[in-house]
Design a protein around this motif. Structure first.
Motif, short mmCIF file in Angstrom:
data_model
loop_
_atom_site.label_atom_id
_atom_site.label_comp_id
_atom_site.label_asym_id
_atom_site.label_seq_id
_atom_site.Cartn_x
_atom_site.Cartn_y
_atom_site.Cartn_z
N ALA A 197 -9.80 27.05 -52.91
CA ALA A 197 -11.00 26.31 -52.53
C ALA A 197 -11.94 27.17 -51.68
CB ALA A 197 -10.62 25.03 -51.78
N VAL A 198 -11.39 27.95 -50.78
CA VAL A 198 -12.22 28.83 -49.95
C VAL A 198 -12.89 29.89 -50.82
CG1 VAL A 198 -12.15 30.61 -48.15
CG2 VAL A 198 -11.03 28.40 -47.77
N VAL A 199 -12.14 30.49 -51.75
CA VAL A 199 -12.73 31.48 -52.66
C VAL A 199 -13.83 30.82 -53.49
CG1 VAL A 199 -12.25 32.93 -54.68
CG2 VAL A 199 -10.70 32.97 -52.72
N HIS A 200 -13.59 29.60 -53.97
CA HIS A 200 -14.59 28.85 -54.74
C HIS A 200 -15.87 28.64 -53.92
CE1 HIS A 200 -16.08 25.78 -57.53
NE2 HIS A 200 -16.22 24.95 -56.51
N ALA A 201 -15.71 28.22 -52.67
CA ALA A 201 -16.87 28.00 -51.80
C ALA A 201 -17.60 29.31 -51.51
CB ALA A 201 -16.42 27.33 -50.50
N LEU A 202 -16.84 30.37 -51.26
CA LEU A 202 -17.48 31.67 -51.02
C LEU A 202 -18.23 32.17 -52.25
CD1 LEU A 202 -14.67 33.46 -48.95
CD2 LEU A 202 -16.89 32.61 -48.11
N ALA A 203 -17.68 31.93 -53.44
CA ALA A 203 -18.38 32.32 -54.67
C ALA A 203 -19.68 31.54 -54.82
CB ALA A 203 -17.47 32.09 -55.88
N ALA A 204 -19.64 30.25 -54.49
CA ALA A 204 -20.87 29.44 -54.57
C ALA A 204 -21.92 29.97 -53.58
CB ALA A 204 -20.56 27.97 -54.30
N LEU A 205 -21.49 30.33 -52.38
CA LEU A 205 -22.41 30.88 -51.39
C LEU A 205 -22.94 32.24 -51.82
CD1 LEU A 205 -20.53 29.83 -48.13
CD2 LEU A 205 -22.68 28.88 -49.02
N LYS A 206 -22.10 33.05 -52.46
CA LYS A 206 -22.54 34.35 -52.98
C LYS A 206 -23.63 34.14 -54.04
CE LYS A 206 -21.56 37.65 -56.39
NZ LYS A 206 -22.12 37.41 -57.72
N HIS A 207 -23.42 33.15 -54.91
CA HIS A 207 -24.44 32.86 -55.92
C HIS A 207 -25.76 32.45 -55.27
CE1 HIS A 207 -22.67 33.20 -59.93
NE2 HIS A 207 -21.51 32.91 -59.35
N HIS A 208 -25.67 31.66 -54.21
CA HIS A 208 -26.89 31.16 -53.58
C HIS A 208 -27.62 32.24 -52.78
CE1 HIS A 208 -29.59 28.12 -52.06
NE2 HIS A 208 -29.40 28.60 -50.85
N PHE A 209 -26.88 32.96 -51.93
CA PHE A 209 -27.54 33.88 -51.01
C PHE A 209 -27.70 35.30 -51.56
CE2 PHE A 209 -25.92 30.60 -48.08
CZ PHE A 209 -27.12 30.25 -47.49
N TYR A 210 -26.79 35.76 -52.40
CA TYR A 210 -26.87 37.12 -52.91
C TYR A 210 -27.52 37.16 -54.30
CZ TYR A 210 -25.52 41.82 -54.34
OH TYR A 210 -25.54 43.11 -54.78
N ASP A 211 -26.99 36.35 -55.22
CA ASP A 211 -27.54 36.33 -56.58
C ASP A 211 -28.84 35.53 -56.67
OD1 ASP A 211 -25.29 37.76 -57.33
OD2 ASP A 211 -24.22 35.99 -58.07
N ARG A 212 -29.01 34.63 -55.71
CA ARG A 212 -30.21 33.77 -55.66
C ARG A 212 -30.41 33.00 -56.97
NH1 ARG A 212 -32.52 34.40 -50.90
NH2 ARG A 212 -32.33 36.38 -49.83
N ASP A 213 -29.29 32.47 -57.49
CA ASP A 213 -29.39 31.66 -58.71
C ASP A 213 -29.14 30.19 -58.37
OD1 ASP A 213 -26.59 31.32 -58.55
OD2 ASP A 213 -26.21 32.97 -59.94
N ASN A 214 -28.99 29.38 -59.37
CA ASN A 214 -28.94 27.93 -59.21
C ASN A 214 -27.51 27.37 -59.17
OD1 ASN A 214 -30.45 25.54 -58.95
ND2 ASN A 214 -30.11 25.05 -61.11
N LEU B 186 -25.04 27.06 -56.92
CA LEU B 186 -24.73 26.14 -55.82
C LEU B 186 -25.64 24.92 -55.86
CD1 LEU B 186 -23.31 25.37 -53.16
CD2 LEU B 186 -25.01 26.75 -51.96
N ARG B 187 -26.91 25.13 -56.04
CA ARG B 187 -27.87 24.02 -56.00
C ARG B 187 -27.59 22.94 -57.03
NH1 ARG B 187 -31.44 28.35 -54.79
NH2 ARG B 187 -31.83 28.68 -57.00
#
Length: 184
Positions: free
Chosen positions: A156-173, A175-176
């Protein structure tokens, strides 16, 4: 702006979000309850264990509904630029999350059955025992329950970190599309 109830090609709908965030909140609550219940006086410990069982069975029921919803709904795809290895990792981690979300309450239910302790749902009805009482099996199931809880926490932590990586680093949709509120 209101959230559509059904999933679309761009985002998860309100029902999928409700299942996701309700299960997240319940699992966090389960970890909190489990972290301190062993140190409680007996009367409080029994009450806390009952809450743990009630919420665990709620997670199981919501997980069944969530899987049924997912099987009958559109699932927004990952962005087209997502590398193949990330797609594979996302699929694998989601499969593992679902497996662990089912394993936790099922192992707890089996554990209670092996100790001949009833499992009810908020006292409204009692689930049947899945197995006959067996102390040695209880101990093995207890180990499985604890190990899979740790695995669930890690995944779950890895899942959440991946979602945050998508939002802040990849700047994709990515997480949103699971959030009920709109982030920029």
């Amino acid at each position: 702006m209101s959230i559509p109830w059904r999933n679309t090609a761009e985002r998860f709908g309100g029902i999928a979000q409700l299942f996701h965030w309700a299960i997240v909140a319940l699992i966090i609550t389960q970890f909190v309850l489990a972290s301190f219940m062993d140190d409680l006086p007996l009367k409080q410990k029994i009450a806390t264990i009952n809450w743990h069982k009630w919420l665990g069975m709620t997670v199981l029921m919501l997980a069944v509904l969530r899987v049924l919803w997912r099987l009958t709904s559109t699932v927004p795809p990952l962005p087209s630029i997502t590398p193949a290895w990330q797609r594979l990792a996302a699929h694998g981690s989601h499969t593992l999350l679902y497996a662990l979300i089912f394993l936790q309450p099922l192992s707890g239910w089996l554990m209670s059955s092996a100790r001949n302790f009833p499992v009810s749902w908020f006292g409204l009805f009692t689930f049947p025992d899945l197995i006959s009482p067996d102390r040695k099996l209880y101990e093995r199931l207890h180990d499985i329950h604890e190990i899979s809880a740790t695995a669930l926490l890690i995944v779950a932590v890895v899942h959440a970190l991946a979602a945050l990586k998508h939002h802040f680093y990849d700047r994709d949709n990515v997480l949103r599309r699971m959030l009920p509120v709109r982030l920029k």
